[in-house]
Write an enzyme that holds these catalytic residues in place. Structure first.
Site, PDB file in Angstrom:
ATOM      1  N   GLY A  15     -14.989   5.815   2.856  1.00 31.89           N
ATOM      2  CA  GLY A  15     -14.491   4.436   2.740  1.00 31.89           C
ATOM      3  C   GLY A  15     -15.360   3.531   3.604  1.00 31.89           C
ATOM      4  O   GLY A  15     -14.892   2.539   4.162  1.00 31.89           O
ATOM      5  N   GLY A  18     -15.747  -0.444   3.312  1.00 33.95           N
ATOM      6  CA  GLY A  18     -14.567  -1.286   3.452  1.00 33.95           C
ATOM      7  C   GLY A  18     -14.561  -2.101   4.733  1.00 33.95           C
ATOM      8  O   GLY A  18     -15.545  -2.121   5.483  1.00 33.95           O
ATOM      9  N   ILE A  42     -16.599   5.319  -2.762  1.00 33.56           N
ATOM     10  CA  ILE A  42     -16.583   5.442  -4.224  1.00 33.56           C
ATOM     11  C   ILE A  42     -17.426   4.328  -4.849  1.00 33.56           C
ATOM     12  O   ILE A  42     -17.942   4.463  -5.950  1.00 33.56           O
ATOM     13  CB  ILE A  42     -15.131   5.426  -4.753  1.00 33.56           C
ATOM     14  CG1 ILE A  42     -15.066   6.036  -6.148  1.00 33.56           C
ATOM     15  CG2 ILE A  42     -14.528   4.028  -4.712  1.00 33.56           C
ATOM     16  CD1 ILE A  42     -13.658   6.429  -6.575  1.00 33.56           C
ATOM     17  N   TYR A 146       2.730   1.923   0.130  1.00 33.12           N
ATOM     18  CA  TYR A 146       1.711   2.092   1.171  1.00 33.12           C
ATOM     19  C   TYR A 146       2.352   2.680   2.435  1.00 33.12           C
ATOM     20  O   TYR A 146       1.866   3.662   2.997  1.00 33.12           O
ATOM     21  CB  TYR A 146       1.093   0.725   1.457  1.00 33.12           C
ATOM     22  CG  TYR A 146       0.078   0.688   2.570  1.00 33.12           C
ATOM     23  CD1 TYR A 146      -1.141   1.344   2.463  1.00 33.12           C
ATOM     24  CD2 TYR A 146       0.330  -0.051   3.736  1.00 33.12           C
ATOM     25  CE1 TYR A 146      -2.085   1.271   3.480  1.00 33.12           C
ATOM     26  CE2 TYR A 146      -0.609  -0.132   4.747  1.00 33.12           C
ATOM     27  CZ  TYR A 146      -1.817   0.538   4.622  1.00 33.12           C
ATOM     28  OH  TYR A 146      -2.739   0.457   5.633  1.00 33.12           O
TER      29      TYR A 146
HETATM   30  P1  NAD Z   1     -10.653  -1.399   2.546  1.00 36.66           P
HETATM   31  O1  NAD Z   1      -9.857  -1.521   1.298  1.00 36.66           O
HETATM   32  O2  NAD Z   1     -11.395  -2.586   3.042  1.00 36.66           O
HETATM   33  O3  NAD Z   1     -11.716  -0.211   2.389  1.00 36.66           O
HETATM   34  C1  NAD Z   1     -11.397   1.020   1.781  1.00 36.66           C
HETATM   35  C2  NAD Z   1     -12.687   1.584   1.235  1.00 36.66           C
HETATM   36  O4  NAD Z   1     -12.373   2.831   0.593  1.00 36.66           O
HETATM   37  C3  NAD Z   1     -13.335   0.689   0.163  1.00 36.66           C
HETATM   38  O5  NAD Z   1     -14.697   0.473   0.458  1.00 36.66           O
HETATM   39  C4  NAD Z   1     -13.165   1.487  -1.133  1.00 36.66           C
HETATM   40  O6  NAD Z   1     -14.245   1.313  -2.039  1.00 36.66           O
HETATM   41  C5  NAD Z   1     -13.122   2.902  -0.602  1.00 36.66           C
HETATM   42  N1  NAD Z   1     -12.444   3.817  -1.536  1.00 36.66           N
HETATM   43  C6  NAD Z   1     -11.404   3.538  -2.357  1.00 36.66           C
HETATM   44  N2  NAD Z   1     -11.078   4.623  -3.069  1.00 36.66           N
HETATM   45  C7  NAD Z   1     -11.924   5.610  -2.686  1.00 36.66           C
HETATM   46  C8  NAD Z   1     -12.078   6.965  -3.073  1.00 36.66           C
HETATM   47  N3  NAD Z   1     -11.298   7.516  -4.010  1.00 36.66           N
HETATM   48  N4  NAD Z   1     -13.038   7.693  -2.464  1.00 36.66           N
HETATM   49  C9  NAD Z   1     -13.851   7.139  -1.536  1.00 36.66           C
HETATM   50  N5  NAD Z   1     -13.758   5.854  -1.136  1.00 36.66           N
HETATM   51  C10 NAD Z   1     -12.805   5.102  -1.706  1.00 36.66           C
HETATM   52  O7  NAD Z   1      -9.673  -0.828   3.673  1.00 36.66           O
HETATM   53  P2  NAD Z   1      -9.784  -1.007   5.247  1.00 36.66           P
HETATM   54  O8  NAD Z   1      -9.105  -2.271   5.598  1.00 36.66           O
HETATM   55  O9  NAD Z   1     -11.148  -0.773   5.710  1.00 36.66           O
HETATM   56  O10 NAD Z   1      -8.808   0.169   5.705  1.00 36.66           O
HETATM   57  C11 NAD Z   1      -9.303   1.434   6.056  1.00 36.66           C
HETATM   58  C12 NAD Z   1      -8.129   2.307   6.500  1.00 36.66           C
HETATM   59  O11 NAD Z   1      -7.453   1.670   7.587  1.00 36.66           O
HETATM   60  C13 NAD Z   1      -7.076   2.547   5.422  1.00 36.66           C
HETATM   61  O12 NAD Z   1      -6.553   3.843   5.555  1.00 36.66           O
HETATM   62  C14 NAD Z   1      -6.010   1.529   5.766  1.00 36.66           C
HETATM   63  O13 NAD Z   1      -4.765   1.953   5.300  1.00 36.66           O
HETATM   64  C15 NAD Z   1      -6.083   1.513   7.272  1.00 36.66           C
HETATM   65  N6  NAD Z   1      -5.542   0.283   7.836  1.00 36.66           N
HETATM   66  C16 NAD Z   1      -6.199  -0.908   7.661  1.00 36.66           C
HETATM   67  C17 NAD Z   1      -5.661  -2.073   8.199  1.00 36.66           C
HETATM   68  C18 NAD Z   1      -6.347  -3.411   8.040  1.00 36.66           C
HETATM   69  O14 NAD Z   1      -5.821  -4.441   8.447  1.00 36.66           O
HETATM   70  N7  NAD Z   1      -7.560  -3.450   7.474  1.00 36.66           N
HETATM   71  C19 NAD Z   1      -4.450  -2.030   8.909  1.00 36.66           C
HETATM   72  C20 NAD Z   1      -3.795  -0.806   9.033  1.00 36.66           C
HETATM   73  C21 NAD Z   1      -4.363   0.353   8.519  1.00 36.66           C
END
Ligand code: NAD
Length: 324
Positions: A15, A18, A42, A146
């Site tokens: 990921g 992201g 992905i 979620y």
């Molecule tokens: P994001 O949506 O920005 O990034 C997720 C990334 O995962 C994306 O680049 C996407 O292309 C990739 N992805 C999706 N499906 C995939 C797959 N099947 N295989 C490989 N890659 C895949 O999310 P984020 O904000 O960077 O969050 C990252 C983690 O942190 C997550 O587990 C999220 O639940 C957790 N989190 C984030 C926040 C926040 O505010 N950003 C808060 C609490 C928890």
């Protein structure tokens, strides 16, 4: 001490394209050298200067091949569908959030992986959890897919640690505010969008109503927290589900007021949508004493410093035409 103990080993960020992944990949590259950080996503089009691979984390065989090929010993598993997007397609959110984590935990059990980071979220709490200074251990009744997937994920992490000795570590992130990459469909996204709108248009229409306090954290603190948790000796990690992690707590009006200190004409309006009820079921602030005691969690940004830095960073991009 570095996160990876052996120079020949690599860390895998899943990921990596992201919101957290981009900043974490950069920070790990600075510590270990980009050649030891494998950016997996992905989506194609990684900006990482080291090795990048396309990976669907639900495909266990490909995951194991990458671990083998790059001699991966540490995984940062970030791929998930977040709160607001998850409500649009609950089945898909459950499938990715659960299957992806179980594949990574199985890799911790079956392969050369010796340490895993996986983020949980404040979404594990629900309407009957205490809202203010929500304790580490309390009622947890999440009502989004979620939140349900994150709570189940926490239980799996603790299970794999207790049953198989997998060294998996986790924090419950609040809403994260960052300038490097846009947020991925969460309920706290307003706290990033507002900066872009303030700079571009001088106004913002907020999808949460005034007075909605939520816990938040500035990305530099979140990244420092991940690195610090992953460097801590194993016996200091007493919580193997997921640590509460706090930092800031504010409502949209306070954030708007802090932005107005720099952009006096900035104007905010409120048009709440379906995300309001998600926010209403979450904590307004977090008690993160256990993280502070066990592995030295210590955030550094308050609201004013965060706002000043966000505007500074985005204005620099605006000037160089990179503000999208
Ligand atoms: P994001 O949506 O920005 O990034 C997720 C990334 O995962 C994306 O680049 C996407 O292309 C990739 N992805 C999706 N499906 C995939 C797959 N099947 N295989 C490989 N890659 C895949 O999310 P984020 O904000 O960077 O969050 C990252 C983690 O942190 C997550 O587990 C999220 O639940 C957790 N989190 C984030 C926040 C926040 O505010 N950003 C808060 C609490 C928890």
């Amino acid at each position: 001490m570095t996160v990876s103990q052996k120079n020949t080993s690599s860390v895998l960020v899943i990921g990596a394209s992201g919101q957290i992944g981009q900043d974490l990949t950069t920070a790990l590259s600075r510590e270990l050298g980009p050649e030891h950080v494998i950016a997996a996503d992905i989506r194609e089009g990684s900006t990482h200067s080291g090795p990048s691979v396309q990976l669907d984390v639900c495909d266990r065989k490909s995951l194991y091949q990458i671990i083998d090929q790059y001699q991966v010993d540490t995984i940062y598993h970030l791929a998930a569908i977040l709160s607001a997007k998850g409500e649009q397609d609950p089945q898909l959110a459950w499938q990715l959030n659960m299957d992806g984590l179980l594949n990574v935990l199985e890799a911790g059990r079956e392969t050369r992986i010796n340490r895993i980071f996986w983020p949980s979220s404040i979404a594990v709490f629900g309407p009957n959890s205490p809202r203010d200074k929500t304790p580490q251990h309390s009622i947890m009744d999440p009502n989004t897919v979620y939140g349900i997937s994150k709570l189940a994920g926490e239980r799996w992490c603790e299970y794999y640690h207790q049953k198989y000795g997998v060294d998996v570590r986790s924090v419950r992130f609040p809403g994260l505010i960052s300038y490097e990459s846009p947020p991925g469909g969460g309920t706290t996204d307003y706290a990033v969008e507002i900066f872009y709108s303030a700079l571009r248009e001088g106004k913002y229409t907020c999808f949460l109503q005034a007075g909605t306090y939520l816990p938040m954290l500035y990305m530099p603190d979140a990244i420092a927290g991940i690195l610090s948790l992953m460097k801590a000796p194993s016996d200091q990690i007493r919580v193997r589900s997921s640590y509460n992690m706090g930092g800031l707590s504010f409502e949209p009006g306070e954030l708007a007021q802090a932005i107005r200190q720099h952009l006096p004409d900035f104007n905010i309006q409120y048009v709440p949508d379906f995300r309001q009820s998600i926010a209403d079921s979450w904590p307004s602030s977090i008690d993160d004493q256990e993280a502070k005691t066990d592995w030295g969690w210590s955030p550094t940004y308050d609201l004013e410093r965060m706002v000043q830095d966000m505007l500074h960073q985005l204005q620099a991009r605006h000037t160089s035409q990179q503000l999208v």
